[in-house]
Design a protein around this motif. Structure first.
Motif, mmCIF file in Angstrom:
data_model
loop_
_atom_site.group_PDB
_atom_site.id
_atom_site.type_symbol
_atom_site.label_atom_id
_atom_site.label_comp_id
_atom_site.label_asym_id
_atom_site.label_seq_id
_atom_site.Cartn_x
_atom_site.Cartn_y
_atom_site.Cartn_z
ATOM 1 N N SER A 99 -24.842 108.295 36.539
ATOM 2 C CA SER A 99 -26.005 107.420 36.681
ATOM 3 C C SER A 99 -27.139 108.201 37.322
ATOM 4 O O SER A 99 -26.938 108.907 38.321
ATOM 5 C CB SER A 99 -25.666 106.196 37.534
ATOM 6 O OG SER A 99 -26.786 105.332 37.626
ATOM 7 N N THR A 114 -32.994 102.970 42.413
ATOM 8 C CA THR A 114 -32.386 102.124 41.393
ATOM 9 C C THR A 114 -32.231 102.898 40.092
ATOM 10 O O THR A 114 -32.976 103.849 39.813
ATOM 11 C CB THR A 114 -33.234 100.863 41.132
ATOM 12 O OG1 THR A 114 -34.560 101.256 40.753
ATOM 13 C CG2 THR A 114 -33.314 100.001 42.394
ATOM 14 N N GLY A 115 -31.235 102.471 39.290
ATOM 15 C CA GLY A 115 -30.996 103.078 37.994
ATOM 16 C C GLY A 115 -30.671 102.021 36.963
ATOM 17 O O GLY A 115 -30.765 100.816 37.232
ATOM 18 N N SER A 116 -30.281 102.447 35.795
ATOM 19 C CA SER A 116 -29.977 101.509 34.712
ATOM 20 C C SER A 116 -28.671 100.774 34.981
ATOM 21 O O SER A 116 -27.816 101.240 35.756
ATOM 22 C CB SER A 116 -29.901 102.255 33.377
ATOM 23 O OG SER A 116 -28.891 103.260 33.425
ATOM 24 N N HIS A 117 -28.537 99.608 34.350
ATOM 25 C CA HIS A 117 -27.326 98.780 34.441
ATOM 26 C C HIS A 117 -27.014 98.370 35.881
ATOM 27 O O HIS A 117 -25.847 98.266 36.270
ATOM 28 C CB HIS A 117 -26.119 99.502 33.834
ATOM 29 C CG HIS A 117 -26.349 99.989 32.434
ATOM 30 N ND1 HIS A 117 -26.553 99.142 31.358
ATOM 31 C CD2 HIS A 117 -26.446 101.264 31.936
ATOM 32 C CE1 HIS A 117 -26.745 99.861 30.256
ATOM 33 N NE2 HIS A 117 -26.686 101.147 30.579
#
Length: 216
Positions: A99, A114-117
């Motif tokens: 991630s 923050t990141g994806s998913h």
């Protein structure tokens, strides 16, 4: 014997006039003195310094640096790169899970990336020596500590198109020289081959690529 009427009248008038003159002079002097004594003394002016608000001390921005380490459960590695008050982080288990996260670094050293998913990282930069916190990926939270890295340790990344497939590779080089990385081909992850930490050279599917230090 003659009466001294007119003379006495004249003397009485002179005495009375002299008395009134003296009384008037005395009264005027006292009135002036009383006015001066009752006049209020002007208050001293306050210094201009007391009216000027004290400046609020400014906090210094986090220094540009790279950090790398492992999660406390030894399930994965994590690296963070800080540049200009921004940060990018990479979580990787070296097999199929990874991630990328990004965000700001607060003046007090707090990171909220923050990141994806739904991936997220919360940590604190401690005296510019390490970052300690937690990272959550795929609903699983891991505590971690990442020490300040010295080249070639840190975060590396390579992107390219090989045989019509989009290649995106991430590597974390730890201070003991070990590497943890994942390469995705059109979004499909797999363990990454080793890079040359001196040059960033790496061979993916028979093609020579160059990984470079990743920064925000």
């Amino acid at each position: 014997m003659k009466r001294p009427g007119p003379l006495l009248t004249l003397l009485a008038g002179l005495v009375l006039a002299l008395f009134l003159l003296t009384l008037n002079a005395t009264t005027g002097t006292r009135s002036a003195s009383s006015y001066q004594e009752q006049s209020p003394t002007p208050a001293p002016a306050r210094g201009s310094a007391s009216l000027t608000p004290s400046p609020t001390p400014s906090r210094s921005r986090a220094a540009d640096a790279d950090y790398a380490g492992r999660t406390d459960d030894d399930a994965a590695a994590i690296a963070v790169s800080v540049r200009g008050g921004r940060a990018i982080a990479y979580f990787c288990d070296g097999r199929t899970q990874e991630s990328w996260l990004k965000g700001d670094v607060a003046d007090d050293g707090a990171l909220r990336l923050t990141g994806s998913h739904g991936a997220k990282l919360e940590g604190t930069l401690e005296d510019g020596r390490k970052i300690a916190g937690t990272v959550e990926v795929s609903g699983v939270r891991h505590a971690f500590t990442a020490d300040r890295a010295k080249k070639p340790s840190g975060l590396w990344r390579a992107t390219a198109t090989v045989r019509s497939a989009k290649i995106d590779g991430g590597w974390i080089v730890l201070k003991d020289g070990s590497q943890v990385g994942v390469v995705t081909r059109d979004g499909e992850p797999s363990p990454a081959p080793r890079i040359d930490p001196r040059t960033g050279a790496v061979t993916v599917d028979g093609h020579r690529l160059t990984a470079r230090p990743a920064t925000p």
